[in-house]
Design a protein around this motif. Structure first.
Motif, PDB file in Angstrom:
ATOM      1  N   VAL A  43       0.853  -1.192   0.000  1.00  0.00           N
ATOM      2  CA  VAL A  43       0.000   0.000   0.000  1.00  0.00           C
ATOM      3  C   VAL A  43       0.887   1.240   0.000  1.00  0.00           C
ATOM      4  N   ILE A  44       0.344   2.332  -0.523  1.00  0.00           N
ATOM      5  CA  ILE A  44       1.046   3.614  -0.557  1.00  0.00           C
ATOM      6  C   ILE A  44       0.222   4.603   0.254  1.00  0.00           C
ATOM      7  N   PRO A  64      -2.701  -0.293  -3.870  1.00  0.00           N
ATOM      8  CA  PRO A  64      -3.703   0.585  -3.256  1.00  0.00           C
ATOM      9  C   PRO A  64      -3.065   1.853  -2.690  1.00  0.00           C
ATOM     10  N   VAL A  65      -3.773   2.972  -2.813  1.00  0.00           N
ATOM     11  CA  VAL A  65      -3.293   4.260  -2.321  1.00  0.00           C
ATOM     12  C   VAL A  65      -4.241   4.756  -1.229  1.00  0.00           C
ATOM     13  N   VAL A  66      -3.666   5.150  -0.086  1.00  0.00           N
ATOM     14  CA  VAL A  66      -4.424   5.714   1.028  1.00  0.00           C
ATOM     15  C   VAL A  66      -4.035   7.174   1.155  1.00  0.00           C
ATOM     16  N   GLN A  74      -3.683   6.535  13.482  1.00  0.00           N
ATOM     17  CA  GLN A  74      -4.527   5.364  13.736  1.00  0.00           C
ATOM     18  C   GLN A  74      -5.564   5.194  12.627  1.00  0.00           C
ATOM     19  N   GLU A  75      -6.147   6.297  12.158  1.00  0.00           N
ATOM     20  CA  GLU A  75      -7.119   6.223  11.063  1.00  0.00           C
ATOM     21  C   GLU A  75      -6.460   5.725   9.777  1.00  0.00           C
ATOM     22  N   VAL A  76      -5.230   6.163   9.530  1.00  0.00           N
ATOM     23  CA  VAL A  76      -4.486   5.687   8.356  1.00  0.00           C
ATOM     24  C   VAL A  76      -4.256   4.187   8.471  1.00  0.00           C
ATOM     25  N   LYS A  77      -3.853   3.722   9.648  1.00  0.00           N
ATOM     26  CA  LYS A  77      -3.636   2.289   9.869  1.00  0.00           C
ATOM     27  C   LYS A  77      -4.925   1.507   9.618  1.00  0.00           C
ATOM     28  N   ASP A  81      -5.394  -1.428   6.861  1.00  0.00           N
ATOM     29  CA  ASP A  81      -5.847  -2.773   7.232  1.00  0.00           C
ATOM     30  C   ASP A  81      -7.067  -3.197   6.421  1.00  0.00           C
ATOM     31  N   ARG A  82      -7.903  -2.260   6.016  1.00  0.00           N
ATOM     32  CA  ARG A  82      -9.056  -2.574   5.159  1.00  0.00           C
ATOM     33  C   ARG A  82      -8.622  -2.835   3.718  1.00  0.00           C
ATOM     34  N   GLN A  83      -7.560  -2.161   3.267  1.00  0.00           N
ATOM     35  CA  GLN A  83      -7.066  -2.299   1.895  1.00  0.00           C
ATOM     36  C   GLN A  83      -6.360  -3.630   1.677  1.00  0.00           C
ATOM     37  N   ILE A  84      -5.542  -4.035   2.652  1.00  0.00           N
ATOM     38  CA  ILE A  84      -4.769  -5.263   2.515  1.00  0.00           C
ATOM     39  C   ILE A  84      -5.041  -6.165   3.705  1.00  0.00           C
ATOM     40  N   LYS A  85      -5.284  -7.404   3.408  1.00  0.00           N
ATOM     41  CA  LYS A  85      -5.614  -8.350   4.491  1.00  0.00           C
ATOM     42  C   LYS A  85      -4.589  -9.440   4.565  1.00  0.00           C
TER      43      LYS A  85
END
Length: 85
Positions: A43-44, A64-66, A74-77, A81-85
């Motif tokens: 992820v980026i 995936p880009v966040v 914490q919100e970024v984390k 976590d939703r993008q990559i499992k």
């Protein structure tokens, strides 16, 4: 271990993610300048510099880009976590 590319200027997010057990690599310059590194990342995380006013990134990548703009580490984390499992 999740490999995260962090756009320069997000040191607080990088530090938080490192402490949470992520492998963090700081990306120098813009996402477009780091295209060769992106395939090795899960992820980026960007500061929103490569996004338009609707929040869409114009950078073509399968990674995936966040967008961390306005978010706590914490919100970024949580988004990662939703993008990559």
């Amino acid at each position: 271990m999740k490999k995260v590319g962090i756009e320069k200027g997000l040191s607080n997010v990088a530090e938080f993610l490192t402490n949470e057990g992520y492998s963090v690599e700081e990306l120098s310059g813009s996402i477009k300048e780091n295209l060769s590194k992106l395939d090795g990342l899960d992820v980026i995380v960007t500061a929103g510099l490569d996004t338009d006013m609707m929040g869409h990134s114009t950078t073509e990548t399968k990674t995936p880009v966040v967008n961390a703009d306005g978010l706590t580490p914490q919100e970024v984390k949580n988004l990662i976590d939703r993008q990559i499992k």
